[in-house]
Write an enzyme that holds these catalytic residues in place. Structure first.
Site, PDB file in Angstrom:
ATOM      1  N   ASN A  90       0.797  -1.223   0.000  1.00  6.02           N
ATOM      2  CA  ASN A  90       0.000   0.000   0.000  1.00  6.02           C
ATOM      3  C   ASN A  90       0.834   1.279   0.000  1.00  6.02           C
ATOM      4  O   ASN A  90       0.341   2.335  -0.406  1.00  6.02           O
ATOM      5  CB  ASN A  90      -0.929  -0.025   1.221  1.00  6.02           C
ATOM      6  CG  ASN A  90      -1.578   1.304   1.476  1.00  6.02           C
ATOM      7  OD1 ASN A  90      -2.473   1.713   0.737  1.00  6.02           O
ATOM      8  ND2 ASN A  90      -1.116   2.012   2.499  1.00  6.02           N
ATOM      9  N   TYR A 155       3.121   9.706 -11.260  1.00  2.00           N
ATOM     10  CA  TYR A 155       2.157   9.017 -10.396  1.00  2.00           C
ATOM     11  C   TYR A 155       1.230   8.092 -11.199  1.00  2.00           C
ATOM     12  O   TYR A 155       1.194   6.875 -10.947  1.00  2.00           O
ATOM     13  CB  TYR A 155       1.382  10.036  -9.557  1.00  2.00           C
ATOM     14  CG  TYR A 155       0.440   9.392  -8.567  1.00  2.00           C
ATOM     15  CD1 TYR A 155       0.919   8.549  -7.562  1.00  2.00           C
ATOM     16  CD2 TYR A 155      -0.937   9.591  -8.646  1.00  2.00           C
ATOM     17  CE1 TYR A 155       0.060   7.942  -6.651  1.00  2.00           C
ATOM     18  CE2 TYR A 155      -1.800   8.998  -7.737  1.00  2.00           C
ATOM     19  CZ  TYR A 155      -1.305   8.172  -6.746  1.00  2.00           C
ATOM     20  OH  TYR A 155      -2.163   7.563  -5.856  1.00  2.00           O
ATOM     21  N   LYS A 159       1.064   3.882 -11.342  1.00  4.81           N
ATOM     22  CA  LYS A 159      -0.142   3.098 -11.027  1.00  4.81           C
ATOM     23  C   LYS A 159      -0.585   2.225 -12.216  1.00  4.81           C
ATOM     24  O   LYS A 159      -1.171   1.163 -12.024  1.00  4.81           O
ATOM     25  CB  LYS A 159      -1.272   4.019 -10.551  1.00  4.81           C
ATOM     26  CG  LYS A 159      -0.945   4.742  -9.225  1.00  4.81           C
ATOM     27  CD  LYS A 159      -0.701   3.759  -8.067  1.00  4.81           C
ATOM     28  CE  LYS A 159      -0.539   4.454  -6.729  1.00  4.81           C
ATOM     29  NZ  LYS A 159      -0.285   3.538  -5.611  1.00  4.81           N
TER      30      LYS A 159
HETATM   31  P1  NAD Z   1      -0.508   8.694   3.044  1.00  9.29           P
HETATM   32  O1  NAD Z   1       0.464   9.704   2.545  1.00  9.29           O
HETATM   33  O2  NAD Z   1      -1.481   9.069   4.100  1.00  9.29           O
HETATM   34  O3  NAD Z   1       0.257   7.376   3.506  1.00  9.29           O
HETATM   35  C1  NAD Z   1       1.342   6.879   2.772  1.00  9.29           C
HETATM   36  C2  NAD Z   1       1.969   5.731   3.495  1.00  9.29           C
HETATM   37  O4  NAD Z   1       3.111   5.333   2.728  1.00  9.29           O
HETATM   38  C3  NAD Z   1       2.465   6.079   4.883  1.00  9.29           C
HETATM   39  O5  NAD Z   1       2.133   5.043   5.790  1.00  9.29           O
HETATM   40  C4  NAD Z   1       3.983   6.155   4.731  1.00  9.29           C
HETATM   41  O6  NAD Z   1       4.690   5.659   5.855  1.00  9.29           O
HETATM   42  C5  NAD Z   1       4.245   5.248   3.550  1.00  9.29           C
HETATM   43  N1  NAD Z   1       5.442   5.700   2.871  1.00  9.29           N
HETATM   44  C6  NAD Z   1       5.644   6.891   2.264  1.00  9.29           C
HETATM   45  N2  NAD Z   1       6.917   6.965   1.802  1.00  9.29           N
HETATM   46  C7  NAD Z   1       7.501   5.778   2.135  1.00  9.29           C
HETATM   47  C8  NAD Z   1       8.801   5.225   1.938  1.00  9.29           C
HETATM   48  N3  NAD Z   1       9.741   5.897   1.294  1.00  9.29           N
HETATM   49  N4  NAD Z   1       9.063   3.987   2.413  1.00  9.29           N
HETATM   50  C9  NAD Z   1       8.116   3.286   3.056  1.00  9.29           C
HETATM   51  N5  NAD Z   1       6.863   3.736   3.263  1.00  9.29           N
HETATM   52  C10 NAD Z   1       6.571   4.965   2.809  1.00  9.29           C
HETATM   53  O7  NAD Z   1      -1.227   8.195   1.739  1.00  9.29           O
HETATM   54  P2  NAD Z   1      -2.600   7.415   1.468  1.00  9.29           P
HETATM   55  O8  NAD Z   1      -3.524   8.372   0.832  1.00  9.29           O
HETATM   56  O9  NAD Z   1      -3.043   6.638   2.629  1.00  9.29           O
HETATM   57  O10 NAD Z   1      -2.064   6.458   0.306  1.00  9.29           O
HETATM   58  C11 NAD Z   1      -1.909   5.081   0.446  1.00  9.29           C
HETATM   59  C12 NAD Z   1      -1.948   4.467  -0.932  1.00  9.29           C
HETATM   60  O11 NAD Z   1      -3.188   4.778  -1.544  1.00  9.29           O
HETATM   61  C13 NAD Z   1      -0.863   4.975  -1.882  1.00  9.29           C
HETATM   62  O12 NAD Z   1      -0.361   3.888  -2.642  1.00  9.29           O
HETATM   63  C14 NAD Z   1      -1.612   5.935  -2.778  1.00  9.29           C
HETATM   64  O13 NAD Z   1      -1.008   6.068  -4.035  1.00  9.29           O
HETATM   65  C15 NAD Z   1      -2.963   5.277  -2.844  1.00  9.29           C
HETATM   66  N6  NAD Z   1      -4.069   6.145  -3.235  1.00  9.29           N
HETATM   67  C16 NAD Z   1      -4.467   7.177  -2.432  1.00  9.29           C
HETATM   68  C17 NAD Z   1      -5.528   7.961  -2.836  1.00  9.29           C
HETATM   69  C18 NAD Z   1      -6.029   9.086  -1.997  1.00  9.29           C
HETATM   70  O14 NAD Z   1      -6.862   9.854  -2.493  1.00  9.29           O
HETATM   71  N7  NAD Z   1      -5.616   9.231  -0.751  1.00  9.29           N
HETATM   72  C19 NAD Z   1      -6.169   7.708  -4.057  1.00  9.29           C
HETATM   73  C20 NAD Z   1      -5.738   6.669  -4.846  1.00  9.29           C
HETATM   74  C21 NAD Z   1      -4.689   5.882  -4.427  1.00  9.29           C
END
Ligand code: NAD
Length: 247
Positions: A90, A155, A159
Site C-alpha cells: 500500500n 504518479y 499506477k
Molecule cells: P498517506 O500519505 O497518508 O500514507 C502513505 C503511506 O506510505 C504512509 O504510511 C507512509 O509511511 C508510507 N510511505 C511513504 N513513503 C515511504 C517510503 N519511502 N518507504 C516506506 N513507506 C513509505 O497516503 P494514502 O492516501 O493513505 O495512500 C496510500 C496508498 O493509496 C498509496 O499507494 C496511494 O497512491 C494510494 N491512493 C491514495 C488515494 C487518496 O486519495 N488518498 C487515491 C488513490 C490511491
C-alpha cells in the site's frame, strides 16, 4: 469473514491514511497484523495509537528499495509467526507538478516506491506462500491508473505499472493458489489528499456520482473482501472503489 481470524497480514504504508485504517480493519477481524512504515518514529507512533484502541500489532521499517533488507525482515516475520498469508502493498507517494518542473530524479523516486518496492515485497513473500500453497497479494492502485491525470505524470505512470504487475503476477501465481488483486481508490480523505489545494479537490468532488470523496474505511473494506475467502475465485482484478468517478 471469520476466515481472516489469525491470518498473518503484512501492510506497507500502514502508519497513516488508507494503510492505517486497513490495519485497524484486519485487527477487528482477528488477524495478526504487521505494519510497515518508512521510519521508526512513525511506526512506533502508529503502534502506540493502535494499542490505545486495544489493537496489538507488530511494526517494521525496512528500506523498501533494498531487496536484501526486505528479505531479512520477511524471514524474521515468517520465523516468528510461522506463515505469511496476506501481503498488502500500500505504501505510495504522489505528484502533481508539470513535466517541465519534474526532474528525472522525481520520476525515479515515485517509481521506486510505488512500483519497485511492490516488486521487492512480492518477490520476498512468494516463496513462503508457495510453500503453503496459499496466499493473497493485494496492491494499492489508483483511479488515475484508469485514465491518467493532467499533471504529475510519474504518479499515474506508476499506477498503470501497478495494474500490470497485478494482472501478470495473478497469472503467474494462480497455479500455486496465490491470488493477486489491486484496489484502485478514488479520491480518499488522507494526508495525501489534504495536501492538495481546494481548487483541485472541490471541482473533483462535483464529478463523483456518489457525491462525496472516499473514506479510508471504504478502501479498507475492499481489502478485507479481496483477502477473504469470499473472493476465492477472484484474481487479476483491479477493483475500482471510487464512487463511480471513473465510470
Ligand atoms: P498517506 O500519505 O497518508 O500514507 C502513505 C503511506 O506510505 C504512509 O504510511 C507512509 O509511511 C508510507 N510511505 C511513504 N513513503 C515511504 C517510503 N519511502 N518507504 C516506506 N513507506 C513509505 O497516503 P494514502 O492516501 O493513505 O495512500 C496510500 C496508498 O493509496 C498509496 O499507494 C496511494 O497512491 C494510494 N491512493 C491514495 C488515494 C487518496 O486519495 N488518498 C487515491 C488513490 C490511491
Amino acid at each position: 469473514m471469520h476466515d481472516l481470524e489469525n491470518k498473518v497480514v503484512i501492510i506497507t504504508g500502514g502508519t497513516r491514511g488508507i494503510g492505517l485504517e486497513t490495519v485497524r480493519a484486519f485487527c477487528e477481524k482477528g488477524s495478526k497484523v504487521i505494519l510497515f512504515g518508512s521510519k521508526k518514529e512513525t511506526v512506533d507512533k502508529a503502534i502506540e495509537t493502535l494499542k490505545l484502541e486495544g489493537k496489538i500489532v507488530d511494526g517494521y521499517y525496512p528500506n523498501l528499495n533494498s531487496y536484501e533488507e526486505i528479505d531479512n525482515v520477511i524471514k524474521e516475520i515468517n520465523d516468528k509467526y510461522g506463515r505469511i498469508d496476506v501481503l498488502i502493498n500500500n505504501a505510495g507517494i504522489s505528484a502533481n507538478s508539470k513535466i517541465e518542473d519534474t526532474t528525472s530524479d522525481d520520476f525515479i523516486k515515485i517509481m521506486n516506491l510505488n512500483v519497485n518496492a511492490m516488486f521487492n515485497m512480492s518477490k520476498a513473500v512468494v516463496p513462503y506462500m508457495k510453500k503453503n500453497k496459499s496466499g493473497v497479494i493485494l496492491n494499492t492502485s489508483s483511479m488515475v491508473s484508469i485514465y491518467g491525470q493532467p499533471s504529475g505524470v510519474g504518479y499515474p505512470a506508476s499506477k498503470f505499472a501497478v495494474n500490470g504487475l497485478t494482472k501478470s503476477l495473478a497469472r503467474e501465481l494462480a497455479p500455486f493458489n496465490i491470488r493477486v488483486n489491486a484496489v484502485a481508490p478514488g479520491i480518499t480523505k488522507t494526508d495525501m489528499v489534504s495536501s492538495l489545494p481546494k481548487e483541485i479537490i472541490e471541482p473533483l468532488i462535483k464529478t463523483i456520482p456518489l457525491g462525496r470523496i472516499g473514506e479510508p474505511r471504504d478502501i479498507a473494506n475492499a481489502f478485507l473482501f479481496l483477502a477473504s475467502d469470499m473472493a476465492s475465485y477472484i484474481t487479476g482484478v483491479i477493483l475500482q472503489v471510487d464512487g463511480a468517478a471513473t465510470n
